[in-house]
Design a protein around this motif. Structure first.
Motif, PDB file in Angstrom:
ATOM      1  N   GLY A  93       0.807  -1.211   0.000  1.00 51.35           N
ATOM      2  CA  GLY A  93       0.000   0.000   0.000  1.00 51.35           C
ATOM      3  C   GLY A  93       0.836   1.255   0.000  1.00 51.35           C
ATOM      4  N   GLY A  94       2.091   1.129   0.355  1.00 50.83           N
ATOM      5  CA  GLY A  94       2.958   2.283   0.217  1.00 50.83           C
ATOM      6  C   GLY A  94       3.224   3.006   1.519  1.00 50.83           C
ATOM      7  N   ASN A  95       4.486   3.228   1.788  1.00 50.28           N
ATOM      8  CA  ASN A  95       4.891   3.986   2.966  1.00 50.28           C
ATOM      9  C   ASN A  95       6.022   4.913   2.556  1.00 50.28           C
ATOM     10  OD1 ASN A  95       3.448   2.540   5.367  1.00 50.28           O
ATOM     11  ND2 ASN A  95       4.292   0.915   4.086  1.00 50.28           N
ATOM     12  N   GLU A  96       5.886   6.160   2.822  1.00 52.43           N
ATOM     13  CA  GLU A  96       6.969   7.096   2.545  1.00 52.43           C
ATOM     14  C   GLU A  96       7.791   7.250   3.809  1.00 52.43           C
ATOM     15  OE1 GLU A  96       9.388   8.399   0.697  1.00 52.43           O
ATOM     16  OE2 GLU A  96       7.753   8.886  -0.666  1.00 52.43           O
ATOM     17  N   GLU A  97       9.111   7.266   3.643  1.00 53.59           N
ATOM     18  CA  GLU A  97       9.978   7.309   4.808  1.00 53.59           C
ATOM     19  C   GLU A  97      10.140   8.719   5.344  1.00 53.59           C
ATOM     20  OE1 GLU A  97      10.896   5.147   6.604  1.00 53.59           O
ATOM     21  OE2 GLU A  97      10.643   3.327   5.428  1.00 53.59           O
ATOM     22  N   THR A  98      10.227   8.796   6.662  1.00 53.49           N
ATOM     23  CA  THR A  98      10.524  10.074   7.303  1.00 53.49           C
ATOM     24  C   THR A  98      11.724   9.971   8.240  1.00 53.49           C
ATOM     25  OG1 THR A  98       8.978   9.534   9.074  1.00 53.49           O
ATOM     26  CG2 THR A  98       8.119  10.830   7.225  1.00 53.49           C
ATOM     27  N   GLY A  99      12.339   8.790   8.292  1.00 49.50           N
ATOM     28  CA  GLY A  99      13.476   8.591   9.189  1.00 49.50           C
ATOM     29  C   GLY A  99      14.686   8.024   8.462  1.00 49.50           C
ATOM     30  N   SER A 100      15.734   7.766   9.214  1.00 47.33           N
ATOM     31  CA  SER A 100      17.000   7.306   8.633  1.00 47.33           C
ATOM     32  C   SER A 100      16.889   5.864   8.152  1.00 47.33           C
ATOM     33  CB  SER A 100      18.116   7.405   9.688  1.00 47.33           C
ATOM     34  OG  SER A 100      18.223   8.738  10.145  1.00 47.33           O
ATOM     35  N   HIS A 101      17.525   5.593   7.029  1.00 50.50           N
ATOM     36  CA  HIS A 101      17.461   4.240   6.477  1.00 50.50           C
ATOM     37  C   HIS A 101      18.538   4.034   5.422  1.00 50.50           C
ATOM     38  CE1 HIS A 101      14.752   6.766   3.975  1.00 50.50           C
ATOM     39  NE2 HIS A 101      15.289   6.094   2.972  1.00 50.50           N
ATOM     40  N   VAL A 102      18.823   2.762   5.168  1.00 52.89           N
ATOM     41  CA  VAL A 102      19.622   2.347   4.010  1.00 52.89           C
ATOM     42  C   VAL A 102      18.736   1.428   3.194  1.00 52.89           C
ATOM     43  CG1 VAL A 102      21.551   0.899   3.241  1.00 52.89           C
ATOM     44  CG2 VAL A 102      21.893   2.524   5.106  1.00 52.89           C
ATOM     45  N   TRP A 103      18.700   1.647   1.898  1.00 55.18           N
ATOM     46  CA  TRP A 103      17.940   0.746   1.027  1.00 55.18           C
ATOM     47  C   TRP A 103      18.900   0.101   0.027  1.00 55.18           C
ATOM     48  CZ3 TRP A 103      13.501   4.664  -0.417  1.00 55.18           C
ATOM     49  CH2 TRP A 103      12.564   4.695   0.637  1.00 55.18           C
ATOM     50  N   PHE A 104      19.068  -1.207   0.155  1.00 51.62           N
ATOM     51  CA  PHE A 104      19.757  -1.929  -0.907  1.00 51.62           C
ATOM     52  C   PHE A 104      18.799  -2.121  -2.074  1.00 51.62           C
ATOM     53  CE2 PHE A 104      22.441  -3.589   2.659  1.00 51.62           C
ATOM     54  CZ  PHE A 104      23.668  -3.187   2.157  1.00 51.62           C
ATOM     55  N   ASP A 105      19.348  -2.081  -3.289  1.00 50.21           N
ATOM     56  CA  ASP A 105      18.554  -2.216  -4.509  1.00 50.21           C
ATOM     57  C   ASP A 105      17.446  -1.173  -4.549  1.00 50.21           C
ATOM     58  OD1 ASP A 105      18.070  -3.248  -6.979  1.00 50.21           O
ATOM     59  OD2 ASP A 105      16.843  -4.918  -6.273  1.00 50.21           O
ATOM     60  N   SER A 106      17.851   0.044  -4.318  1.00 52.75           N
ATOM     61  CA  SER A 106      16.878   1.137  -4.271  1.00 52.75           C
ATOM     62  C   SER A 106      16.266   1.381  -5.646  1.00 52.75           C
ATOM     63  CB  SER A 106      17.581   2.413  -3.793  1.00 52.75           C
ATOM     64  OG  SER A 106      16.724   3.517  -3.938  1.00 52.75           O
TER      65      SER A 106
END
Lengths: 174, 383
Positions: free
Chosen positions: B180-193
């Motif tokens: 359903g979708g979540n937009e990030e508002t905090g720190s993160h690393v995304w592999f295969d962004s």
């Protein structure tokens, strides 16, 4: 007494200890590995680990035992990787040495060496520790981390192999 | 005839061995060689962890699918990490760029398919955005912050929403409730962004940088500009990661000792000979070239946990088998015992070791020592 229990000696300096003990440890590694190159590699690897832990090892009574255990463990791991190479003992007679008054032809160093090389690593280690290093059965059992009866069995079977070698040779020369 | 005398035999053996080594002396300066060896080992540990794992000594591995592939036996040896190019302008003037040597001790390794990064030890594990629609790269976020896990004392996972915590995401589906979708508002690393390379300001001090690394893109977002720079500076690519896990493998060696050999090895080892165990989680992919094992996640346990695991494995257990790993996943365990690196492969679906159907099944007490960190997050059950 286990190796870990032996931390009661005074510390010694690493370089001096290596200089004094390297020849004996190299000979042990050679008997275990079967080649000079492999022996030096095994000893280097063991001494490298020993150096990293020298603050502990330096105060052990028997530092040699610690290094020998590393060499044995390293050799066992390699043995598990590589197919065990068995040399034919039928042709492994080698030069004869003067017999002890029996007047019979007995195997020389070459024959004993090839017989030793034909043994599985752990058995070979038991034989070398017993007859080259002169360790007792309990000491060998502690170093190899196996029961003392197993060590005795390893040594007994090696001696039985040597006896077979001798008798086979003598039968061919009758 | 020769007299069967034990003393005589012993003398022959003793003389033979002594004569064989009589003239043997060291050729090299072994003390200096030991120091250099120790330095190399230390550098290796610091830079690439157990890169020696590429030197496979003993392999225990069976594929439950066809027995032809094994990620633990990749013969492409690590050639040293490569550092992806990160455009300085994307970091902004506030960020330190050449900071590889100042990455704090204790930051852990996180890797995915040959791309490695280091993050603070408090960061958790979760999902990267999945592309629900391939025609729109950024559309359709799945999970993200809605499902993460964090370092904890026990081995069980507790996926849930932790909006206050930073995490490392991988492109995995952690649960249907995330769609359903979540937009990030905090720190993160995304592999295969799925994001395009570049830098963006997300508001409230959160800055995200996306860079190409190996065959994938990696996005790093952080509210702390200094740590953002450090994380990006730690980004490397290579064929073996800092925990000692191969990034991928296609190969399989037929002749391998069984688990009993590994247990023998462990039984002969002293407590100081256990160097810690790498835990490598692979995803199995089918292509025209056959099966390929791609590293999804890796971690490592210390020598005490490694020894505990091998001790428990050597003992019979009355517990019910605990594992339930999806067919498309495989865990490879790489104990470091003395100078060797045997490898144990946990078979899919039944979580056991060994050859064909003869492997032993693992109860919880055999799994607990190594099912740590993000393993519980990313190991999924049978479909």
């Amino acid at each position: 007494m286990t190796v870990a229990d032996q931390e009661v000696a005074g510390p010694v300096e690493f370089d001096g200890w290596v200089t004094a003990r390297a020849p004996a440890l190299l000979r042990f590694a050679y008997l275990l590995t079967g080649s000079r190159e492999a022996a030096e590699d095994a000893l280097k690897a063991a001494l490298s680990k020993t150096y990293e832990r020298w603050s502990r090892v330096s105060v052990m009574h028997d530092r040699d035992a610690y290094v020998r255990r590393l060499i044995v463990n390293d050799r066992i791991s390699w043995w598990r990787k590589l197919a065990r190479q068995k040399l034919p003992v039928d042709n492994a007679w080698g030069e004869a040495v003067p017999p002890d008054g029996a007047g019979l032809s007995l195997p020389g160093a070459g024959a004993v060496w090839r017989l030793c090389q034909s043994l599985p690593t752990k058995q070979r280690a038991a034989v070398v520790l017993r007859f080259y290093e002169g360790l007792s059965y309990p000491e060998i059992a502690d170093l190899l981390r196996c029961p003392e009866p197993v060590v005795r069995s390893h040594v007994h079977r090696a001696l039985a192999g040597l006896q077979d070698l001798i008798e086979g040779h003598q039968a061919r020369n009758v | 005839m020769y007299d069967n005398d034990a003393g005589q035999l012993e003398r022959i053996m003793r003389r033979g061995l002594q004569a064989q080594t009589a003239s043997l002396l060291p050729h090299t300066d072994l003390a200096e060689g030991a120091r250099e060896g120790a330095r190399q080992r230390r550098r290796t540990r610091l830079r690439m962890g157990a890169a020696a794992a590429a030197l496979v000594a003993v392999v225990v591995a069976i594929s439950a699918t066809d027995g032809q592939s094994d990620p633990s036996t990749d013969n492409r040896v690590e050639a040293g990490p490569n550092r992806p190019s990160i455009p300085a302008e994307s970091l902004g003037n506030r960020l330190p760029f050449d900071v590889a040597s100042t990455i704090p001790d204790g930051w852990r390794v996180e890797s995915y398919r040959g791309v490695q990064i280091r993050v603070p030890p408090t960061w958790g594990w979760g999902a990267s955005p999945l592309r629900l629609d391939e025609r729109s790269r950024a559309a359709g976020y799945v999970c993200g912050r809605a499902a993460q896990d964090y370092p904890r004392a026990d081995w069980e996972t507790s996926l849930g929403s932790h909006p206050e915590r930073a995490y490392v995401g991988r492109p995995v589906r952690l649960g249907d409730h995330c769609a359903g979708g979540n937009e990030e508002t905090g720190s993160h690393v995304w592999f295969d962004s799925p994001l395009p390379a570049g830098s963006e300001d997300l508001g409230d001090g959160l800055r995200r940088v996306t860079v190409d690394a190996g065959e994938i893109r990696v996005s790093v977002a952080h509210t702390d500009s200094e740590e953002l720079g450090l994380i990006l500076a730690s980004l490397t690519t290579g064929s073996v990661d800092g925990n000692g896990c191969a990034a991928e493998s296609h190969l399989f060696y037929a002749e391998q000792p069984g688990p009993a050999d590994v247990l023998d090895l462990a039984a002969a080892a002293g407590s100081g000979d256990f160097g810690g165990m790498a835990v490598c989680l692979y995803e199995v992919e089918v292509s025209s070239q056959g099966l390929t094992y791609e590293l999804l996640y890796s971690t490592a346990v210390d020598g005490a946990a490694e020894r505990l695991f091998l001790q428990r494995l050597a003992e019979p257990s009355a517990q019910t088998p605990a594992c339930d790993i999806r067919v498309a996943q495989t865990v490879v365990l790489q104990p470091r015992i003395a100078a060797s690196t045997p490898k144990l492969r946990v078979r899919p679906t039944s979580c056991d070791f060994g050859y064909s159907s003869t492997g032993r099944q693992l109860p919880l007490e055999h799994v607990a020592p190594w099912a740590v960190d993000g393993i519980a997050t990313y190991v999924s059950g049978a479909d």
